[in-house]
Design a protein around this motif. Structure first.
Motif, mmCIF file in Angstrom:
data_model
loop_
_atom_site.group_PDB
_atom_site.id
_atom_site.type_symbol
_atom_site.label_atom_id
_atom_site.label_comp_id
_atom_site.label_asym_id
_atom_site.label_seq_id
_atom_site.Cartn_x
_atom_site.Cartn_y
_atom_site.Cartn_z
ATOM 1 N N TYR A 135 -15.142 41.632 66.077
ATOM 2 C CA TYR A 135 -14.257 41.281 64.952
ATOM 3 C C TYR A 135 -13.060 40.499 65.476
ATOM 4 O O TYR A 135 -12.778 40.517 66.681
ATOM 5 N N PRO A 136 -12.342 39.786 64.603
ATOM 6 C CA PRO A 136 -11.176 39.029 65.067
ATOM 7 C C PRO A 136 -9.974 39.935 65.297
ATOM 8 O O PRO A 136 -9.746 40.882 64.552
ATOM 9 N N ASN A 137 -9.230 39.639 66.341
ATOM 10 C CA ASN A 137 -7.955 40.296 66.606
ATOM 11 C C ASN A 137 -6.838 39.361 66.175
ATOM 12 O O ASN A 137 -6.753 38.233 66.656
ATOM 13 N N TYR A 138 -5.994 39.831 65.285
ATOM 14 C CA TYR A 138 -4.880 39.030 64.806
ATOM 15 C C TYR A 138 -3.659 39.289 65.687
ATOM 16 O O TYR A 138 -3.316 40.434 65.950
ATOM 17 N N VAL A 139 -3.000 38.216 66.122
ATOM 18 C CA VAL A 139 -1.738 38.358 66.844
ATOM 19 C C VAL A 139 -0.657 38.668 65.813
ATOM 20 O O VAL A 139 -0.390 37.861 64.917
ATOM 21 N N GLN A 140 -0.070 39.853 65.934
ATOM 22 C CA GLN A 140 0.944 40.300 64.981
ATOM 23 C C GLN A 140 2.239 40.566 65.738
ATOM 24 O O GLN A 140 2.325 41.513 66.522
ATOM 25 N N LEU A 141 3.219 39.706 65.526
ATOM 26 C CA LEU A 141 4.535 39.900 66.120
ATOM 27 C C LEU A 141 5.354 40.682 65.104
ATOM 28 O O LEU A 141 5.822 40.147 64.105
ATOM 29 N N VAL A 142 5.487 41.979 65.371
ATOM 30 C CA VAL A 142 6.011 42.925 64.383
ATOM 31 C C VAL A 142 7.493 43.213 64.625
ATOM 32 O O VAL A 142 7.911 43.456 65.762
ATOM 33 N N ALA A 208 11.311 44.135 68.551
ATOM 34 C CA ALA A 208 10.043 43.545 68.109
ATOM 35 C C ALA A 208 8.937 43.978 69.059
ATOM 36 O O ALA A 208 9.200 44.361 70.206
ATOM 37 N N ALA A 209 7.702 43.912 68.582
ATOM 38 C CA ALA A 209 6.562 44.314 69.408
ATOM 39 C C ALA A 209 5.364 43.435 69.094
ATOM 40 O O ALA A 209 5.122 43.085 67.931
ATOM 41 N N PHE A 210 4.643 43.082 70.141
ATOM 42 C CA PHE A 210 3.386 42.359 69.970
ATOM 43 C C PHE A 210 2.264 43.370 69.712
ATOM 44 O O PHE A 210 2.106 44.340 70.452
ATOM 45 N N VAL A 211 1.512 43.117 68.660
ATOM 46 C CA VAL A 211 0.338 43.930 68.332
ATOM 47 C C VAL A 211 -0.819 42.956 68.145
ATOM 48 O O VAL A 211 -0.762 42.090 67.275
ATOM 49 N N THR A 212 -1.829 43.071 68.962
ATOM 50 C CA THR A 212 -3.021 42.237 68.793
ATOM 51 C C THR A 212 -4.169 43.168 68.434
ATOM 52 O O THR A 212 -4.621 43.952 69.265
ATOM 53 N N SER A 213 -4.602 43.100 67.178
ATOM 54 C CA SER A 213 -5.630 44.028 66.707
ATOM 55 C C SER A 213 -6.223 43.502 65.413
ATOM 56 O O SER A 213 -5.807 42.459 64.900
ATOM 57 N N GLY A 214 -7.190 44.255 64.893
ATOM 58 C CA GLY A 214 -7.656 43.980 63.545
ATOM 59 C C GLY A 214 -6.570 44.356 62.543
ATOM 60 O O GLY A 214 -5.567 44.977 62.897
ATOM 61 N N ILE A 215 -6.766 43.950 61.320
ATOM 62 C CA ILE A 215 -5.793 44.286 60.269
ATOM 63 C C ILE A 215 -6.499 45.040 59.146
ATOM 64 O O ILE A 215 -7.660 44.782 58.850
#
Length: 338
Positions: A135-142, A208-215
């Motif tokens: 599955y795709p991992n979305y780069v999420q800068l949270v 802030a935190a980098f989260v690379t995962s599915g959504i």
């Protein structure tokens, strides 16, 4: 004398039959039969299939656990899922023969296969093999609305969780900084996995935190119960620079409904794939691949992301290393690979 002759002939006949029986295993029909029943010669007790996943706070862990459950409960192998630091650690576990299957991101695999990035200066790992795309991992800068961060450049001088050292998340963070003309020295970075970083954000210790995962990501959603979530976009010149240098990234959009943000957010994604130890016999891997797809509904039930993306049709997306011959045999059998 006559009785002795009869006895001698009888003994010769028995000896002749004995030699025929002993030599029968080399006959052509026996060879053909052995070739047709190769899977029946697999002793499943000889194999303990270890599935390397990721932190228990992420998606790798439940999805990898579901793979292990199918391998154990449906296919009859001994198997367990192992919590790890994710992508780079998982690749090293496969290389070292300490895991048999492992989930990783395609960018990390590309780096290991061709020896750049996190694998700079090491031998190219041309023996890495893939089972399927996931599955795709979305780069999420949270971040939250309290931080004042609305664009990537606002990370200058901020406290940023960039992922565990050499994890897939941290590799992505490193590339993001580079694509935006920045380095870690521009921020006060902390090598925390995203579960830890989000906890620190709740306590006001991280901006802030980098989260690379599915959504959606459950850890990020939990943050939203006490804070107004802001997802910082990856777009414009930064995204262009990133994709030009690292073409395994793809432009994506995180819908506003995912985390109740004010608008849809532009970002990038990278594919997650399941790799498998090259040394596993072809017929074992064939049986595992076939069994996975025959029981795919059980794996899809492990998480909404798996339910949305895991399928035979999607099994080839974003693959940038060779398939294991056992997996390739199955895909050819079902017509996915010609």
């Amino acid at each position: 004398m006559k009785r002795k002759s009869i006895l001698f002939v009888a003994l010769l006949l028995v000896f002749s039959l004995f030699l025929t029986a002993c030599g029968g295993g080399t006959s052509a029909p026996a060879d053909q039969d052995a070739g047709n029943t190769e899977t029946n010669t697999i002793n499943k007790n000889d194999y303990f299939i270890t599935v390397a996943t990721g932190p228990t706070s992420g998606l790798y862990y439940p999805i990898g656990g579901a793979f292990s459950n199918v391998i154990k409960n449906k296919l009859g192998y001994k198997s367990s899922a192992q919590s790890t630091g994710a992508s780079v650690e998982n690749i090293n576990l496969i290389i070292g023969g300490k895991a048999d299957l492992a989930i990783t991101m395609s960018d990390a695999i590309a780096q290991a296969y061709d020896a750049f990035g996190a694998f700079e200066g090491k031998e190219p790992q041309k023996n890495l093999r893939v089972l399927m795309s996931l599955y795709p991992n979305y780069v999420q800068l949270v971040t939250t609305n309290k931080s004042g961060i609305t664009k990537f450049e606002d990370l200058k001088g901020k406290r940023v969780g960039i992922g565990a050292p050499n994890s897939g998340v941290e590799l992505n963070a490193r590339m993001m900084y580079e694509a935006h003309g920045m380095t870690y020295e521009d921020s006060k970075v902390d090598y925390l996995n995203y579960g830890e970083a989000i906890d620190q954000m709740k306590n006001g210790l991280i901006d802030a935190a980098f989260v690379t995962s599915g959504i959606p990501n459950a850890t990020v959603m939990e943050l939203g119960t006490t804070n107004k979530i802001v997802i910082v976009p990856i777009e414009g010149e930064g995204a262009k620079n990133l994709i030009e240098k690292y073409p395994f990234f793809v432009e994506e959009v995180i819908p506003a409904s995912t985390y109740d943000t004010d608008t849809d957010v532009n970002t990038v994604s990278v594919r997650n794939i399941m790799i498998i130890r090259e040394e596993l016999p072809e017929e074992v891997v064939y049986e595992i691949t076939k069994g996975i797809f025959e029981n795919i509904e059980e794996i899809k039930a492990s998480h909404n992301t798996a339910n949305t993306h895991l399928s035979l049709e999607n099994s080839q997306i974003g693959i940038n290393i060779p398939f294991h011959p056992g997996a390739e045999k199955y895909y050819k059998e079902v017509g996915i690979i010609k």
